[in-house]
Write a protein that holds these residues in place. Structure first.
Motif, PDB file in Angstrom:
ATOM      1  N   ARG A 139       0.808  -1.216   0.000  1.00  0.00           N
ATOM      2  CA  ARG A 139       0.000   0.000   0.000  1.00  0.00           C
ATOM      3  C   ARG A 139       0.844   1.271   0.000  1.00  0.00           C
ATOM      4  N   VAL A 140       2.144   1.146  -0.271  1.00  0.00           N
ATOM      5  CA  VAL A 140       3.034   2.304  -0.316  1.00  0.00           C
ATOM      6  C   VAL A 140       3.567   2.444  -1.742  1.00  0.00           C
ATOM      7  N   LEU A 141       3.435   3.658  -2.294  1.00  0.00           N
ATOM      8  CA  LEU A 141       3.800   3.956  -3.676  1.00  0.00           C
ATOM      9  C   LEU A 141       4.809   5.090  -3.748  1.00  0.00           C
ATOM     10  N   ARG A 142       5.428   5.216  -4.890  1.00  0.00           N
ATOM     11  CA  ARG A 142       6.290   6.369  -5.145  1.00  0.00           C
ATOM     12  C   ARG A 142       5.419   7.593  -5.401  1.00  0.00           C
ATOM     13  N   ILE A 143       6.014   8.769  -5.257  1.00  0.00           N
ATOM     14  CA  ILE A 143       5.307  10.009  -5.593  1.00  0.00           C
ATOM     15  C   ILE A 143       4.899   9.930  -7.053  1.00  0.00           C
ATOM     16  N   GLY A 144       3.682  10.317  -7.352  1.00  0.00           N
ATOM     17  CA  GLY A 144       3.173  10.250  -8.715  1.00  0.00           C
ATOM     18  C   GLY A 144       2.461   8.944  -9.020  1.00  0.00           C
ATOM     19  N   GLY A 145       2.450   8.023  -8.050  1.00  0.00           N
ATOM     20  CA  GLY A 145       1.704   6.788  -8.215  1.00  0.00           C
ATOM     21  C   GLY A 145       2.471   5.606  -8.781  1.00  0.00           C
ATOM     22  N   ALA A 146       3.770   5.776  -9.088  1.00  0.00           N
ATOM     23  CA  ALA A 146       4.553   4.638  -9.578  1.00  0.00           C
ATOM     24  C   ALA A 146       4.614   3.574  -8.479  1.00  0.00           C
ATOM     25  N   LEU A 147       4.664   2.323  -8.887  1.00  0.00           N
ATOM     26  CA  LEU A 147       4.579   1.235  -7.920  1.00  0.00           C
ATOM     27  C   LEU A 147       5.780   1.137  -6.995  1.00  0.00           C
ATOM     28  N   GLY A 148       6.964   1.489  -7.441  1.00  0.00           N
ATOM     29  CA  GLY A 148       8.153   1.262  -6.620  1.00  0.00           C
ATOM     30  C   GLY A 148       8.500  -0.212  -6.656  1.00  0.00           C
ATOM     31  N   GLY A 149       9.120  -0.711  -5.615  1.00  0.00           N
ATOM     32  CA  GLY A 149       9.509  -2.113  -5.574  1.00  0.00           C
ATOM     33  C   GLY A 149       8.519  -2.953  -4.787  1.00  0.00           C
ATOM     34  N   PHE A 150       8.662  -4.277  -4.944  1.00  0.00           N
ATOM     35  CA  PHE A 150       7.856  -5.218  -4.168  1.00  0.00           C
ATOM     36  C   PHE A 150       8.506  -6.585  -4.300  1.00  0.00           C
ATOM     37  N   ARG A 151       8.834  -7.191  -3.165  1.00  0.00           N
ATOM     38  CA  ARG A 151       9.518  -8.483  -3.147  1.00  0.00           C
ATOM     39  C   ARG A 151       8.830  -9.522  -4.017  1.00  0.00           C
ATOM     40  N   TRP A 152       7.520  -9.493  -4.098  1.00  0.00           N
ATOM     41  CA  TRP A 152       6.752 -10.527  -4.794  1.00  0.00           C
ATOM     42  C   TRP A 152       6.422 -10.154  -6.231  1.00  0.00           C
ATOM     43  N   GLY A 153       6.994  -9.050  -6.706  1.00  0.00           N
ATOM     44  CA  GLY A 153       6.831  -8.644  -8.096  1.00  0.00           C
ATOM     45  C   GLY A 153       5.791  -7.554  -8.274  1.00  0.00           C
ATOM     46  N   LEU A 154       6.056  -6.691  -9.233  1.00  0.00           N
ATOM     47  CA  LEU A 154       5.137  -5.578  -9.477  1.00  0.00           C
ATOM     48  C   LEU A 154       3.770  -6.029  -9.993  1.00  0.00           C
ATOM     49  N   PRO A 155       3.660  -7.110 -10.775  1.00  0.00           N
ATOM     50  CA  PRO A 155       2.310  -7.560 -11.156  1.00  0.00           C
ATOM     51  C   PRO A 155       1.459  -7.957  -9.943  1.00  0.00           C
ATOM     52  N   VAL A 156       2.078  -8.552  -8.929  1.00  0.00           N
ATOM     53  CA  VAL A 156       1.341  -8.905  -7.704  1.00  0.00           C
ATOM     54  C   VAL A 156       0.918  -7.631  -6.974  1.00  0.00           C
ATOM     55  N   LYS A 157       1.834  -6.661  -6.865  1.00  0.00           N
ATOM     56  CA  LYS A 157       1.502  -5.402  -6.191  1.00  0.00           C
ATOM     57  C   LYS A 157       0.358  -4.701  -6.914  1.00  0.00           C
ATOM     58  N   ARG A 158       0.416  -4.642  -8.248  1.00  0.00           N
ATOM     59  CA  ARG A 158      -0.642  -4.005  -9.030  1.00  0.00           C
ATOM     60  C   ARG A 158      -1.979  -4.705  -8.792  1.00  0.00           C
ATOM     61  N   TRP A 159      -1.974  -6.060  -8.803  1.00  0.00           N
ATOM     62  CA  TRP A 159      -3.209  -6.818  -8.570  1.00  0.00           C
ATOM     63  C   TRP A 159      -3.777  -6.484  -7.196  1.00  0.00           C
ATOM     64  N   LEU A 160      -2.925  -6.451  -6.173  1.00  0.00           N
ATOM     65  CA  LEU A 160      -3.383  -6.166  -4.807  1.00  0.00           C
ATOM     66  C   LEU A 160      -4.007  -4.778  -4.715  1.00  0.00           C
ATOM     67  N   LEU A 161      -3.345  -3.788  -5.296  1.00  0.00           N
ATOM     68  CA  LEU A 161      -3.883  -2.419  -5.253  1.00  0.00           C
ATOM     69  C   LEU A 161      -5.205  -2.320  -6.009  1.00  0.00           C
ATOM     70  N   ASP A 162      -5.276  -2.922  -7.177  1.00  0.00           N
ATOM     71  CA  ASP A 162      -6.540  -2.913  -7.938  1.00  0.00           C
ATOM     72  C   ASP A 162      -7.645  -3.668  -7.184  1.00  0.00           C
ATOM     73  N   HIS A 163      -7.291  -4.802  -6.607  1.00  0.00           N
ATOM     74  CA  HIS A 163      -8.245  -5.605  -5.826  1.00  0.00           C
ATOM     75  C   HIS A 163      -8.802  -4.786  -4.664  1.00  0.00           C
ATOM     76  N   GLU A 164      -7.923  -4.080  -3.966  1.00  0.00           N
ATOM     77  CA  GLU A 164      -8.369  -3.278  -2.812  1.00  0.00           C
ATOM     78  C   GLU A 164      -9.201  -2.079  -3.252  1.00  0.00           C
ATOM     79  N   GLU A 165      -8.854  -1.490  -4.369  1.00  0.00           N
ATOM     80  CA  GLU A 165      -9.630  -0.359  -4.860  1.00  0.00           C
ATOM     81  C   GLU A 165     -11.046  -0.794  -5.242  1.00  0.00           C
ATOM     82  N   ARG A 166     -11.140  -1.958  -5.898  1.00  0.00           N
ATOM     83  CA  ARG A 166     -12.462  -2.481  -6.306  1.00  0.00           C
ATOM     84  C   ARG A 166     -13.310  -2.879  -5.111  1.00  0.00           C
ATOM     85  N   ALA A 167     -12.678  -3.513  -4.107  1.00  0.00           N
ATOM     86  CA  ALA A 167     -13.437  -4.081  -2.994  1.00  0.00           C
ATOM     87  C   ALA A 167     -13.663  -3.090  -1.853  1.00  0.00           C
ATOM     88  N   ALA A 168     -12.894  -2.016  -1.822  1.00  0.00           N
ATOM     89  CA  ALA A 168     -12.995  -1.059  -0.699  1.00  0.00           C
ATOM     90  C   ALA A 168     -14.316  -0.310  -0.716  1.00  0.00           C
TER      91      ALA A 168
END
Length: 168
Positions: A139-168
């Protein structure tokens, strides 16, 4: 000699494994089927000597499954045990309070962690977090909305953020 139990469950974004201590607190977790890799992420003071596979970790496995199905709050009360210095422990507690669907920037995360000039330290807290999902560093992003890093890969981070946005 300590032993941690682990279980792997299939999710829409691949296998998810959690390791728990004898008290049922998550020591490490992530989107992998490699429990030994997760064991190595645990601080040496907490790292179990042995791993024991279980079909399920009960309420923790249920929380993982429920979260991936859209019940975002299912992970909020799962106990976590990590070890580090005072700032990292505090930063990980703060991460658990970042609402699903409302990500923050690394700069904002540093500020709400009490060290507004410590953006790199805040990013380090995310990088050193062994208990992914339960301590939601995704749930932490770079300024401007770029994903930054994620141990489990950026596609996983993108899925999680999209999933939370849809379900929130």
């Amino acid at each position: 000699m300590s032993t941690a139990d682990f279980s792997t469950v299939e999710t829409p974004i691949g296998p998810f494994t959690a390791l728990v201590n004898a008290e049922g607190a998550v020591l490490a977790a992530g989107w992998t089927a490699d429990a030994e890799n997760l064991r190595q992420l645990i601080h040496p003071r907490l790292r179990p000597a042995e791993l024991r596979e279980r079909e399920s970790l009960g309420s923790i496995t249920t929380a993982v499954t429920d979260y991936h199905r859209g019940e975002l709050s299912a992970i909020d009360t799962v106990p976590v045990s990590q070890h580090s210095g005072e700032f990292l422990l505090h930063a990980w507690e703060v991460l658990r309070k970042v609402p699903a669907g409302d990500p923050v920037t690394y700069t904002e995360f540093a500020a709400i962690s009490g060290r507004p000039d410590a953006t790199r330290a805040a990013a380090n807290a995310c990088a050193r977090n062994a208990a992914a999902l339960f301590v939601p560093c995704h749930r932490v992003l770079r300024i401007g909305g770029a994903l930054g890093g994620f141990r489990w890969g950026l596609p996983v981070k993108r899925w999680l953020l999209d999933h939370e946005e849809r379900a929130a």
